[in-house]
Design an enzyme around this catalytic site. Structure first.
Site, PDB file in Angstrom:
ATOM      1  N   GLY A  47      38.690  43.633  52.481  1.00  0.00           N
ATOM      2  CA  GLY A  47      37.896  44.719  51.928  1.00  0.00           C
ATOM      3  C   GLY A  47      38.477  45.092  50.583  1.00  0.00           C
ATOM      4  CD  GLU A  48      38.960  46.918  46.119  1.00  0.00           C
ATOM      5  OE1 GLU A  48      38.233  45.919  46.105  1.00  0.00           O
ATOM      6  OE2 GLU A  48      40.010  47.015  45.447  1.00  0.00           O
ATOM      7  CB  SER A  49      44.052  46.702  49.123  1.00  0.00           C
ATOM      8  OG  SER A  49      44.020  46.445  47.736  1.00  0.00           O
ATOM      9  CB  CYS A  79      41.658  39.312  52.206  1.00  0.00           C
ATOM     10  SG  CYS A  79      41.128  39.005  50.530  1.00  0.00           S
ATOM     11  NE  ARG A 106      44.333  45.014  44.538  1.00  0.00           N
ATOM     12  CZ  ARG A 106      43.629  46.068  44.127  1.00  0.00           C
ATOM     13  NH1 ARG A 106      44.196  47.036  43.445  1.00  0.00           N
ATOM     14  NH2 ARG A 106      42.339  46.156  44.406  1.00  0.00           N
ATOM     15  CB  ILE A 133      36.063  36.832  49.246  1.00  0.00           C
ATOM     16  CG1 ILE A 133      35.240  35.850  50.094  1.00  0.00           C
ATOM     17  CG2 ILE A 133      35.137  37.775  48.481  1.00  0.00           C
ATOM     18  CD1 ILE A 133      34.483  36.501  51.231  1.00  0.00           C
ATOM     19  NE  ARG A 134      36.836  41.269  43.410  1.00  0.00           N
ATOM     20  CZ  ARG A 134      37.161  42.452  43.928  1.00  0.00           C
ATOM     21  NH1 ARG A 134      36.687  42.840  45.076  1.00  0.00           N
ATOM     22  NH2 ARG A 134      37.967  43.254  43.271  1.00  0.00           N
ATOM     23  CG  HIS A 169      38.123  36.604  54.242  1.00  0.00           C
ATOM     24  ND1 HIS A 169      38.251  37.926  54.612  1.00  0.00           N
ATOM     25  CD2 HIS A 169      38.277  36.568  52.907  1.00  0.00           C
ATOM     26  CE1 HIS A 169      38.469  38.659  53.530  1.00  0.00           C
ATOM     27  NE2 HIS A 169      38.490  37.862  52.480  1.00  0.00           N
ATOM     28  CD  GLU A 171      37.754  37.648  58.200  1.00  0.00           C
ATOM     29  OE1 GLU A 171      38.670  36.821  58.339  1.00  0.00           O
ATOM     30  OE2 GLU A 171      37.654  38.382  57.189  1.00  0.00           O
TER      31      GLU A 171
HETATM   32  N1  GLN Z   1      40.515  42.023  45.962  1.00  0.00           N
HETATM   33  C1  GLN Z   1      40.616  42.865  47.117  1.00  0.00           C
HETATM   34  C2  GLN Z   1      41.731  43.889  46.962  1.00  0.00           C
HETATM   35  O1  GLN Z   1      42.507  43.797  46.060  1.00  0.00           O
HETATM   36  C3  GLN Z   1      40.838  42.050  48.360  1.00  0.00           C
HETATM   37  C4  GLN Z   1      39.663  41.138  48.575  1.00  0.00           C
HETATM   38  C5  GLN Z   1      39.309  40.917  50.012  1.00  0.00           C
HETATM   39  O2  GLN Z   1      39.865  41.547  50.934  1.00  0.00           O
HETATM   40  N2  GLN Z   1      38.323  40.083  50.227  1.00  0.00           N
HETATM   41  O3  GLN Z   1      41.811  44.799  47.746  1.00  0.00           O
END
Ligand code: GLN
Length: 187
Positions: A47-49, A79, A106, A133-134, A169, A171
């Protein structure tokens, strides 16, 4: 065995689908009251940390979860979950749980390579499909932790005792091996 899935933000539902397929009981952690239940393992999803870190504090989940991790609760961070567990971030001043001895970058693959898929070997597991993913990767790892997988020279999976992390991921694939490995850490 009961797994708690942190469900304040991000791709927790996809982890739950894997647990469903493996026939494992789980519940979601959304509120402080959820921490009153017993659980044997914890999943910190992607997600977004930054957002997850903020919500963990605002919902007053942070201290209890950190203590449980330090006390040996098996935890799997994917992630953003990996970022939450890292003791250092090379391109961010924040530290969240900081329980795993490693330096994580990150969004390490930049914009163009932000998302990609590959297949690589994970120590103790074998070949698994990997969706990034990112994604972050582990720039360096401390003595207490062990690298489990490397892609293009960068560490993308690691373990330190009760803590397992992947940049990718599993999942989001139909391969359940990484989750099965995590479940084998509980017992
Ligand atoms: N780029 C996100 C972060 O820095 C992590 C990306 C992800 O969990 N898919 O939180």
């Amino acid at each position: 065995m009961v797994i708690a899935v942190l469900a304040v933000q991000g791709s927790f539902f996809e982890h739950e689908r894997i647990l469903d397929r493996l026939g494992v009981e789980y519940f979601e952690i959304r509120h402080k009251s959820d921490l009153g239940r017993d659980f044997d393992g914890l999943i910190l999803p992607g997600g977004e940390s930054t957002t997850m870190g903020k919500l963990l504090r605002e919902l007053d989940l942070f201290d209890t979860l950190k203590k449980k991790i330090i006390d040996g609760l098996p935890v799997y961070g994917t992630c953003a979950g990996m970022i939450l567990l890292s003791s250092r971030l090379s391109n961010d001043d924040n530290v969240y749980f900081g329980t795993m001895d490693m330096t994580v970058r990150r969004n390490a693959y930049g914009r163009q390579l932000g998302s990609f898929e590959t297949v690589a070997d994970v120590k103790g597991i074998g070949e698994v499909p990997m969706v990034f993913i990112r994604a972050p990767y582990i720039e360096s790892i401390g003595e207490k932790a062990e690298a489990l997988a490397t892609v293009n020279g960068n560490i993308v999976a690691a373990r330190q005792g009760n803590q397992l992390v992947t940049s990718f991921h599993p999942e989001l694939t139909d391969n359940t091996k990484v989750h099965e490995y995590f479940l084998s850490m509980i017992k």
